[in-house]
Design a protein around this motif. Structure first.
Motif, PDB file in Angstrom:
ATOM      1  N   HIS A 184       0.841  -1.201   0.000  1.00 54.39           N
ATOM      2  CA  HIS A 184       0.000   0.000   0.000  1.00 54.39           C
ATOM      3  C   HIS A 184       0.872   1.246   0.000  1.00 54.39           C
ATOM      4  O   HIS A 184       2.099   1.155  -0.030  1.00 54.39           O
ATOM      5  N   GLY A 185       0.232   2.387   0.035  1.00 51.70           N
ATOM      6  CA  GLY A 185       0.941   3.655  -0.043  1.00 51.70           C
ATOM      7  C   GLY A 185       1.961   3.885   1.059  1.00 51.70           C
ATOM      8  O   GLY A 185       2.911   4.639   0.886  1.00 51.70           O
TER       9      GLY A 185
ATOM     10  N   ARG B 298       9.302   1.291  -0.016  1.00 61.21           N
ATOM     11  CA  ARG B 298      10.402   0.476   0.526  1.00 61.21           C
ATOM     12  C   ARG B 298      10.728  -0.739  -0.342  1.00 61.21           C
ATOM     13  O   ARG B 298      11.746  -1.391  -0.139  1.00 61.21           O
ATOM     14  N   MET B 299       9.875  -1.043  -1.307  1.00 65.64           N
ATOM     15  CA  MET B 299      10.075  -2.215  -2.164  1.00 65.64           C
ATOM     16  C   MET B 299      11.361  -2.057  -2.967  1.00 65.64           C
ATOM     17  O   MET B 299      11.633  -0.989  -3.510  1.00 65.64           O
ATOM     18  N   ARG B 300      12.152  -3.111  -3.040  1.00 68.30           N
ATOM     19  CA  ARG B 300      13.433  -3.083  -3.755  1.00 68.30           C
ATOM     20  C   ARG B 300      13.518  -4.214  -4.775  1.00 68.30           C
ATOM     21  O   ARG B 300      14.538  -4.860  -4.920  1.00 68.30           O
TER      22      ARG B 300
ATOM     23  N   PRO C 187      -4.156   0.754  -5.424  1.00 66.64           N
ATOM     24  CA  PRO C 187      -3.887   1.672  -6.532  1.00 66.64           C
ATOM     25  C   PRO C 187      -2.768   2.674  -6.226  1.00 66.64           C
ATOM     26  O   PRO C 187      -1.946   2.974  -7.099  1.00 66.64           O
ATOM     27  N   LYS C 188      -2.708   3.178  -5.002  1.00 66.48           N
ATOM     28  CA  LYS C 188      -1.648   4.126  -4.652  1.00 66.48           C
ATOM     29  C   LYS C 188      -0.281   3.449  -4.719  1.00 66.48           C
ATOM     30  O   LYS C 188       0.683   4.017  -5.251  1.00 66.48           O
TER      31      LYS C 188
ATOM     32  N   ALA D 220       0.849   2.937  -8.310  1.00 67.02           N
ATOM     33  CA  ALA D 220       1.423   4.147  -8.904  1.00 67.02           C
ATOM     34  C   ALA D 220       2.860   4.366  -8.427  1.00 67.02           C
ATOM     35  O   ALA D 220       3.743   4.698  -9.223  1.00 67.02           O
ATOM     36  N   ILE D 221       3.106   4.158  -7.147  1.00 68.53           N
ATOM     37  CA  ILE D 221       4.460   4.329  -6.590  1.00 68.53           C
ATOM     38  C   ILE D 221       5.431   3.355  -7.248  1.00 68.53           C
ATOM     39  O   ILE D 221       6.526   3.730  -7.676  1.00 68.53           O
ATOM     40  N   LEU D 222       5.031   2.098  -7.336  1.00 69.52           N
ATOM     41  CA  LEU D 222       5.913   1.080  -7.914  1.00 69.52           C
ATOM     42  C   LEU D 222       6.158   1.330  -9.396  1.00 69.52           C
ATOM     43  O   LEU D 222       7.279   1.143  -9.886  1.00 69.52           O
TER      44      LEU D 222
END
Length: 133
Positions: A18-19, A24-26, A40-41, A44-46
């Motif tokens: 989530h947002g 933090r995803m690597r 959805p947020k 968009a970040i990913l």
């Protein structure tokens, strides 16, 4: 979730990415094994981070296709070997991945909207063919 990896596969819970934690995803690629693991947020970040996301609607399609195979076999009163099922399933899944990836590249969009677009087009075509619309 924050470890460096090539492929991350969320396969248990919906909404787990989530947002608040997506930044933090690597990973370089995420294959959604769960239903709606990404909000959805977070999506968009990913996408902004350049993570290739294979959406659940595509990544989970194998189970639906295999269920269809079972239905066909039951209707026709015959059985395919495990190798035959795996071969047929592999062909369908590889084709689906290529079609979605090609559409995403053509449109310059992530795979999720490309998969939805193709799916909607197929529903409209089937409804039109049957005279529903």
């Amino acid at each position: 979730m924050a470890l460096d990896c090539d492929v991350f596969i969320p396969a248990a819970l919906g909404g787990m990415i989530h947002g608040e934690n997506a930044h933090r995803m690597r990973c370089r690629m995420m294959v959604e094994g769960a239903n709606s693991p990404t909000t959805p947020k977070a999506d968009a970040i990913l996408n902004e981070q350049g993570v290739l996301i294979v959406p659940d609607v595509l990544a989970n399609a194998g189970g639906v296709v295999a269920s269809y195979f079972e239905w066909v076999q039951n209707l026709q009163h015959f059985r395919w070997s495990e190798d035959e099922v795996n071969e047929k399933l592999g062909e369908i899944m590889r084709r689906a991945f290529r079609e979605v990836a090609d559409r995403a590249q053509e449109n310059g969009t992530p795979m999720r909207p490309a998969a939805y677009e193709l799916g909607i087009e197929r529903v409209v075509e089937a409804a039109s063919t049957r005279g529903y619309i």
